[in-house]
Design an enzyme around this catalytic site. Structure first.
Site, PDB file in Angstrom:
ATOM      1  N   SER A 116     -11.134 -21.333 -33.836  1.00 32.32           N
ATOM      2  CA  SER A 116     -12.308 -21.316 -32.962  1.00 32.32           C
ATOM      3  C   SER A 116     -12.623 -22.710 -32.447  1.00 32.32           C
ATOM      4  CB  SER A 116     -13.551 -20.867 -33.721  1.00 32.32           C
ATOM      5  OG  SER A 116     -13.347 -19.685 -34.374  1.00 32.32           O
ATOM      6  N   HIS A 137      -7.547 -16.176 -29.341  1.00 36.91           N
ATOM      7  CA  HIS A 137      -8.838 -16.215 -30.027  1.00 36.91           C
ATOM      8  C   HIS A 137      -9.550 -14.867 -29.944  1.00 36.91           C
ATOM      9  CE1 HIS A 137     -13.144 -17.926 -30.358  1.00 36.91           C
ATOM     10  NE2 HIS A 137     -12.617 -17.884 -31.557  1.00 36.91           N
ATOM     11  N   GLU A 149      -9.681 -14.463 -25.972  1.00 36.28           N
ATOM     12  CA  GLU A 149      -9.419 -15.647 -25.154  1.00 36.28           C
ATOM     13  C   GLU A 149      -7.985 -16.097 -25.433  1.00 36.28           C
ATOM     14  OE1 GLU A 149     -13.831 -17.716 -24.829  1.00 36.28           O
ATOM     15  OE2 GLU A 149     -12.640 -18.179 -26.587  1.00 36.28           O
ATOM     16  N   ASN A 187     -17.773 -19.859 -26.842  1.00 40.93           N
ATOM     17  CA  ASN A 187     -18.526 -20.738 -27.738  1.00 40.93           C
ATOM     18  C   ASN A 187     -19.080 -21.970 -27.032  1.00 40.93           C
ATOM     19  OD1 ASN A 187     -18.550 -19.200 -30.035  1.00 40.93           O
ATOM     20  ND2 ASN A 187     -16.592 -19.992 -30.777  1.00 40.93           N
TER      21      ASN A 187
END
Ligand code: NAI
Length: 389
Positions: A116, A137, A149, A187
């Site tokens: 991450s 991801h 992702e 994120n």
């Protein structure tokens, strides 16, 4: 296709389920036998629940279970066409595992990380052939969240990227391709949802409930920021913010909040600890000890919602400005990765680009803090009377 998965924890076991359901043979490896036992038991439970709900039958359950081997050595991943690593978030350990794995697999095997927060370039650098490395991801829980992702590192070959996109798409996931920058899309773009809500609270403008209520009723978000932070856990959410803040060379836009830090230090982690911004019973259900206050002041609610929304839009626009991903992928990432009710760029079009610029400039004029700088892209689009879509 044979898929090797390294790490059988929360993410690895979920990814194994996704790949096995899609018909791949999966070898799931973990150094800890307990993790493997847990992964196996939890899959059994999940599949039984799917049978109860009528989504699958017992044949399908057996098929999925038979597609997964639980293995105790990395060598057993040697026939992988694709290996996905989902172990502890530590660069040294990941690099060691990657360089060892490269000795066992074929030249053609794609080696991917589910990290991450680490750069894919730094992980790829541990391989003799870094061109075969890519970021894949997933979001938690991997079987339920649609978005994945896909992150090419600067070393990644085009062929590896293409193959990865095809494979992940064949697993019925929606791919958003993103540059190898901190937080990738979700994120990064989601940070103001938490950060601006915390700031509004710190300024004494409103309490947790009022802020959550504004975003849910006016914005259509499924959970308010404080409910969501309690759900994710203040330890995890704070760490992501701090990691992104450091990785962006301390850009004040991503500055963590003292409020959240104190909650974390006090052990008020949210649902999992029974106390966060709200209180929870032993079943992690929110305890409503008093009647929920709904804000009487509609103007205040609107002000809170507008402020959080414009900060989110500004972040999404800046991600596009810096070519982190396409406009389509940025919007898809937020609707499919974190269930936002609308894509932020589509939302900007709806509100009007001039509305976005005016609201950012009002915040900047009020505070004179760099965190409130308007993205140059919004300003340019406003001048040229353009929309995102
Ligand atoms: P976890 O702690 O649930 O599982 C990690 C597993 O890796 C454990 O079972 C552990 O025994 C195993 N492990 C540790 N070192 C190992 C090694 N050297 N070789 C083999 N197995 C090893 O962690 P989680 O949450 O599944 O995270 C894994 C990765 O996925 C991390 O990189 C994390 O940043 C990333 N990630 C996590 C998300 C989440 O919401 N939990 C979401 C997306 C990515």
């Amino acid at each position: 296709m044979t898929v090797g998965i390294i790490g059988g924890g929360t993410m690895g076991s979920g990814i194994a389920q996704v790949a096995a359901t899609a018909g791949c043979m999966v070898n799931l490896y973990d150094t800890n036998q307990m993790s493997l036992d847990k992964a196996k038991a939890s899959l059994e439970k999940i599949l039984n629940r799917l049978i109860e709900k009528g989504r699958i039958d017992t044949n399908e359950k057996t098929r999925i279970q038979n597609n997964i081997n639980y293995v105790g050595s990395l060598k057993e991943l040697s026939d992988s066409n694709l290996a996905i690593e989902a172990i502890i978030e530590n660069l040294d350990i990941k690099q060691k595992v990657f360089s060892e794995l490269e000795n066992y697999v074929s030249e053609e095997c794609i080696i991917a990380s589910n990290t991450s927060s680490l750069s894919i370039a730094s992980i790829a650098a541990s391989l003799k052939n870094p061109k075969r490395c890519v970021g894949i991801h997933f979001f938690n829980p991997a079987p339920l969240m649609k978005l994945v992702e896909v992150i090419p590192a600067i070393q990644t070959s085009y062929e590896v990227l293409e193959k990865t996109i095809d494979t992940v798409t064949s697993w019925k996931k929606t791919v958003a391709v993103t540059k190898d920058t901190p937080g990738f899309i979700v994120n990064r773009v989601a940070r103001p949802f938490y950060g601006e809500a915390l700031r509004i609270y710190e300024e004494g403008i409103a309490d947790f409930e009022t802020i959550d209520h504004s975003l849910k009723t006016l914005g259509g978000f499924r959970m308010g920021p404080f409910e969501l932070m309690d759900f994710i856990g203040n330890d995890i959410n704070y760490t992501v913010t701090e990691t992104v803040f450091k990785a962006f060379y301390f850009d004040s836009r991503y500055k963590p909040s003292f409020t959240q830090k104190r909650f974390l230090e006090a052990g008020y982690l949210g649902r999992k600890s029974g106390v966060g911004y709200y209180e929870y019973d032993e079943n992690s259900k929110r305890v409503i000890s008093k009647e929920i206050k709904t804000p009487q002041n509609r103007g205040l609610s609107q002000q809170i919602f507008d402020r959080v929304l414009v900060m989110l839009i500004n972040e999404a626009a800046d991600a596009l400005f810096l070519n982190i991903a396409s406009a389509e992928d940025i919007d898809t990432a937020m609707t499919k990765g974190v269930n936002y009710p609308k894509g932020l760029l589509a939302w900007a079009d709806e509100k009007g680009i001039n509305w976005c610029v005016d609201n950012m400039d009002n915040l900047y004029n009020e505070y004179h803090e760099d965190r409130y700088r308007c993205s140059p892209l919004l300003r340019k689009m406003n001048r040229e009377n353009k929309t995102f879509f």
